[in-house]
Design an enzyme around this catalytic site. Structure first.
Site, PDB file in Angstrom:
ATOM      1  N   ASP A 155       0.859  -1.185   0.000  1.00 27.98           N
ATOM      2  CA  ASP A 155       0.000   0.000   0.000  1.00 27.98           C
ATOM      3  C   ASP A 155       0.895   1.235   0.000  1.00 27.98           C
ATOM      4  OD1 ASP A 155      -1.739  -2.118   0.603  1.00 27.98           O
ATOM      5  OD2 ASP A 155      -3.072  -0.820   1.761  1.00 27.98           O
ATOM      6  N   LYS A 218      -6.976   3.447  -3.300  1.00 25.91           N
ATOM      7  CA  LYS A 218      -7.404   3.452  -1.908  1.00 25.91           C
ATOM      8  C   LYS A 218      -7.620   4.886  -1.455  1.00 25.91           C
ATOM      9  CE  LYS A 218      -5.388   2.119   2.610  1.00 25.91           C
ATOM     10  NZ  LYS A 218      -4.246   1.396   3.240  1.00 25.91           N
ATOM     11  N   LYS A 254     -10.490   0.378  -2.444  1.00 22.56           N
ATOM     12  CA  LYS A 254     -10.347   0.162  -1.007  1.00 22.56           C
ATOM     13  C   LYS A 254     -10.624   1.453  -0.246  1.00 22.56           C
ATOM     14  CE  LYS A 254      -7.015  -1.144   2.606  1.00 22.56           C
ATOM     15  NZ  LYS A 254      -5.648  -1.650   2.906  1.00 22.56           N
TER      16      LYS A 254
END
Length: 318
Positions: A155, A218, A254
């Site tokens: 991430d 995300k 996400k």
């Protein structure tokens, strides 16, 4: 994970005339908050689906091997076995989607999950998380180290300054280099939407991240003042849909930060179903970034099965 998004050449024409009707997006988001939640067995089914999409996370300065080990145990056994048996779901292999930690704790998580005999992937934040205010070479080194330690998902965080100053070529190149550093590990790109200034910038950053090869986009690090919100989610999912229409590649979504209740989790699942379709409701294309959410989901399932809420000692800590 699903087949990877290879990215495309930088197409600035896709974002040059972007206009986001903020009042309309906000109105739609307000309507979403009023959606009636599902009840009974349907609620339990949605909640179990949410569990399989959770990136169970600990990102604290005082993380130790022991609390990472406890997190991994909870990842493998997210819902009490007797509750799953009552729902006839005990043999379905329900686990969370991934365990997410800092790079220094990746080896702890990998070794614990391996010893437990499960294949839950370990995700690591990287690239100067959470601020992104580190030199590019440091970001790439951190990514490579996390992969070397055994992380199968990375991430990354973007440099918000590149968005705020309109340096789209620079943003594209930075994310492409991060993708290359990830190697076979799948890359989720954190946009830190609460710091991008406008919904138009959120859309543009989403498109650039996908062009650069992100497997997921995300919303947030969870450390910003404003994290996952429905207006931002709508805009990001519309960008994912547009990218899919343009290229044929599916990119995951996400939301992360501030998602704490079972009701919120179900609402996010319903929104993804409405905007992107049921094919996105899998761990390969949808994740929920959360640290405390699982506890409330298990509490709601306990209530569904027993008719009463669990006492504090009756549910294992995550």
């Amino acid at each position: 994970m699903a087949g990877r998004n290879p990215g495309t050449e930088l197409e600035l024409g896709w974002i040059s005339k972007v206009y986001v009707n903020r009042p309309a997006v906000v109105r739609h988001a307000e309507q979403i908050k009023k959606w009636k939640t599902v009840k009974g067995n349907w609620q339990a089914a949605w909640l179990l689906k949410a569990v399989t999409c959770i990136d169970l996370t600990t990102l604290s300065g005082d993380d130790t091997p022991s609390n990472v080990q406890r997190l991994c145990f909870k990842a493998k056994h997210p819902i009490r076995e007797d509750l799953l048996k009552a729902l006839d779901m005990h043999d379905k292999g329900i686990t969370v989607g991934a365990v997410c930690v800092y790079p220094a704790r990746v080896s702890d998580a990998v070794n614990t999950l391996k010893a437990a005999g499960c294949n839950i992937p370990v995700a690591s934040v990287a690239a100067g998380f959470p601020s992104g205010q580190t030199p590019l070479e440091s970001k790439l080194t951190e990514i490579r180290l996390a992969v070397e330690y055994g992380a199968r998902e990375i991430d990354i965080v973007i440099s918000r300054s590149l968005v705020l100053t309109g340096q789209w070529e620079g943003l594209y190149e930075e994310i492409r280099l991060c993708r290359a550093a990830c190697g076979d590990a799948h890359m989720k790109t954190i946009l830190a939407t609460g710091e991008l200034g406008s919904l138009a910038n959120v859309y543009k950053a989403s498109m650039i991240a996908m062009m650069a090869g992100s497997d997921f986009i995300k919303t947030s690090t969870g450390k910003e003042v404003e994290n996952a919100t429905f207006p931002v989610g709508i805009v990001m999912m519309r960008a994912i849909k547009e990218y899919y229409w343009q290229t044929g590649y599916k990119v995951g979504f996400k939301p992360a930060g501030g998602i704490r209740t079972a009701k919120e989790a179900i609402t996010w699942l319903m929104l993804v179903k409405e905007e992107l379709g049921v094919e996105w409701l899998t761990p390969e294309l949808f994740r929920l970034g959360a640290s405390s959410l699982l506890g409330d989901i298990e509490q709601q399932i306990f209530y569904h099965v027993t008719g009463s809420y669990a006492l504090q000692h009756e549910l294992a800590m995550a």
